[in-house]
Design a protein around this motif. Sequence first.
Motif, mmCIF file in Angstrom:
data_model
loop_
_atom_site.group_PDB
_atom_site.id
_atom_site.type_symbol
_atom_site.label_atom_id
_atom_site.label_comp_id
_atom_site.label_asym_id
_atom_site.label_seq_id
_atom_site.Cartn_x
_atom_site.Cartn_y
_atom_site.Cartn_z
ATOM 1 N N ASN A 108 -43.523 -15.201 -17.046
ATOM 2 C CA ASN A 108 -43.412 -13.735 -17.146
ATOM 3 C C ASN A 108 -42.064 -13.207 -16.669
ATOM 4 O O ASN A 108 -41.974 -12.160 -16.031
ATOM 5 N N GLY A 109 -40.998 -13.960 -16.962
ATOM 6 C CA GLY A 109 -39.657 -13.473 -16.684
ATOM 7 C C GLY A 109 -39.156 -13.810 -15.291
ATOM 8 O O GLY A 109 -39.906 -14.281 -14.438
ATOM 9 N N PRO A 110 -37.849 -13.575 -15.047
ATOM 10 C CA PRO A 110 -37.245 -13.911 -13.760
ATOM 11 C C PRO A 110 -37.842 -13.127 -12.605
ATOM 12 O O PRO A 110 -37.938 -11.907 -12.657
ATOM 13 N N ALA A 111 -38.254 -13.841 -11.547
ATOM 14 C CA ALA A 111 -38.757 -13.197 -10.332
ATOM 15 C C ALA A 111 -37.648 -13.233 -9.294
ATOM 16 O O ALA A 111 -37.566 -14.150 -8.488
ATOM 17 N N LEU A 112 -36.763 -12.254 -9.348
ATOM 18 C CA LEU A 112 -35.596 -12.261 -8.467
ATOM 19 C C LEU A 112 -35.523 -10.986 -7.633
ATOM 20 O O LEU A 112 -36.152 -9.982 -7.939
ATOM 21 N N PHE A 113 -34.738 -11.081 -6.572
ATOM 22 C CA PHE A 113 -34.490 -9.929 -5.710
ATOM 23 C C PHE A 113 -33.178 -9.291 -6.166
ATOM 24 O O PHE A 113 -32.101 -9.874 -5.953
ATOM 25 N N PRO A 114 -33.219 -8.126 -6.805
ATOM 26 C CA PRO A 114 -32.014 -7.557 -7.428
ATOM 27 C C PRO A 114 -30.899 -7.220 -6.451
ATOM 28 O O PRO A 114 -29.729 -7.177 -6.831
ATOM 29 N N GLN A 115 -31.239 -6.987 -5.180
ATOM 30 C CA GLN A 115 -30.222 -6.600 -4.201
ATOM 31 C C GLN A 115 -29.498 -7.799 -3.603
ATOM 32 O O GLN A 115 -28.522 -7.634 -2.870
ATOM 33 N N LEU A 116 -29.965 -9.009 -3.914
ATOM 34 C CA LEU A 116 -29.362 -10.225 -3.351
ATOM 35 C C LEU A 116 -28.516 -10.965 -4.385
ATOM 36 O O LEU A 116 -28.740 -10.833 -5.588
ATOM 37 N N SER A 117 -27.574 -11.749 -3.894
ATOM 38 C CA SER A 117 -26.763 -12.591 -4.776
ATOM 39 C C SER A 117 -27.599 -13.763 -5.279
ATOM 40 O O SER A 117 -28.733 -13.983 -4.818
ATOM 41 N N ALA A 118 -27.028 -14.529 -6.202
ATOM 42 C CA ALA A 118 -27.730 -15.702 -6.728
ATOM 43 C C ALA A 118 -28.044 -16.689 -5.610
ATOM 44 O O ALA A 118 -29.174 -17.203 -5.510
ATOM 45 N N SER A 119 -27.053 -16.953 -4.754
ATOM 46 C CA SER A 119 -27.263 -17.927 -3.686
ATOM 47 C C SER A 119 -28.284 -17.434 -2.670
ATOM 48 O O SER A 119 -29.106 -18.205 -2.156
ATOM 49 N N ARG A 120 -28.276 -16.117 -2.388
ATOM 50 C CA ARG A 120 -29.241 -15.556 -1.445
ATOM 51 C C ARG A 120 -30.659 -15.593 -2.033
ATOM 52 O O ARG A 120 -31.636 -15.814 -1.316
ATOM 53 N N ASN A 121 -30.768 -15.338 -3.334
ATOM 54 C CA ASN A 121 -32.067 -15.462 -3.989
ATOM 55 C C ASN A 121 -32.615 -16.872 -3.831
ATOM 56 O O ASN A 121 -33.791 -17.065 -3.490
ATOM 57 N N LEU A 122 -31.758 -17.856 -4.053
ATOM 58 C CA LEU A 122 -32.203 -19.242 -3.933
ATOM 59 C C LEU A 122 -32.510 -19.600 -2.482
ATOM 60 O O LEU A 122 -33.413 -20.404 -2.212
ATOM 61 N N LEU A 123 -31.769 -18.996 -1.540
ATOM 62 C CA LEU A 123 -32.034 -19.258 -0.126
ATOM 63 C C LEU A 123 -33.432 -18.791 0.260
ATOM 64 O O LEU A 123 -34.139 -19.474 1.017
ATOM 65 N N VAL A 124 -33.847 -17.636 -0.254
ATOM 66 C CA VAL A 124 -35.201 -17.148 0.001
ATOM 67 C C VAL A 124 -36.220 -18.175 -0.486
ATOM 68 O O VAL A 124 -37.191 -18.505 0.218
#
Length: 231
Positions: A99-115
């Motif tokens: 159902n599409g990308p589950a990302l945090f829009p306020q974070l960078s790519a690396s920060r998203n992956l860190l979460v």
Amino acid sequence: MTSPLTTASSQSPAHGVGVAPGLRLTGVSKSFGRQQVLTELDLSAYPGRVYGLLGLNGAGKSTAFNIALGLLRPDAGRVEIQGTPFSRRSLAQVGASINGPALFPQLSASRNLLVHCRLTGTSPEAIAPLLERVGLVGVGRKRAGSFSTGMKVRLSLAMALLTDPEVLILDEATAMADPESEAEIQQALTALARGKTVLVIAHRPGSIRGADQIVVLEGGRVRAAEGKEGK
């Protein structure tokens, strides 16, 4: 700035006698009220191959993989992952983007992956090589919310790959990508298939043209299956 996804070539082993499927659904049925969505569905996907599951809306594609991921219980049938009956422990071997990308829009790519690293117990050392692998090594501190559609798809793919799963399930992996990104993602999926089982859900044939085998789902059953010559 983005770069092409890493697509180092390799020979993918063909499945044969003694090789357990990465994912197997046997006799799976599911209904919602009076609506029968899946009817005795049989589906086997083997390591080293990319499978495209093609079908119109309502064909049962998402229901089948929600069952495979343990998000829904089947009315009948069984699910096996890596040759063993499904259990919650099985999910450690599966990466998915549904159902599409589950990302945090306020974070960078690396920060998203860190979460996601902290949620899954994965070492943060996996982040840098993974961003390079999906072509996001040059995005720096740019917030994910400002990414292009293709970049968001790449980040979603990185999230699914973070734990180095044996089975990868992607829902419309290239549906929102531009033509150039779509081609790169398809090439990357082929490279990712070495030793892994990759399944891509799609509504249109063009988005899975690089698949080793295309399975057509209609009315909750497999209606056709077509593989590449020699596969």
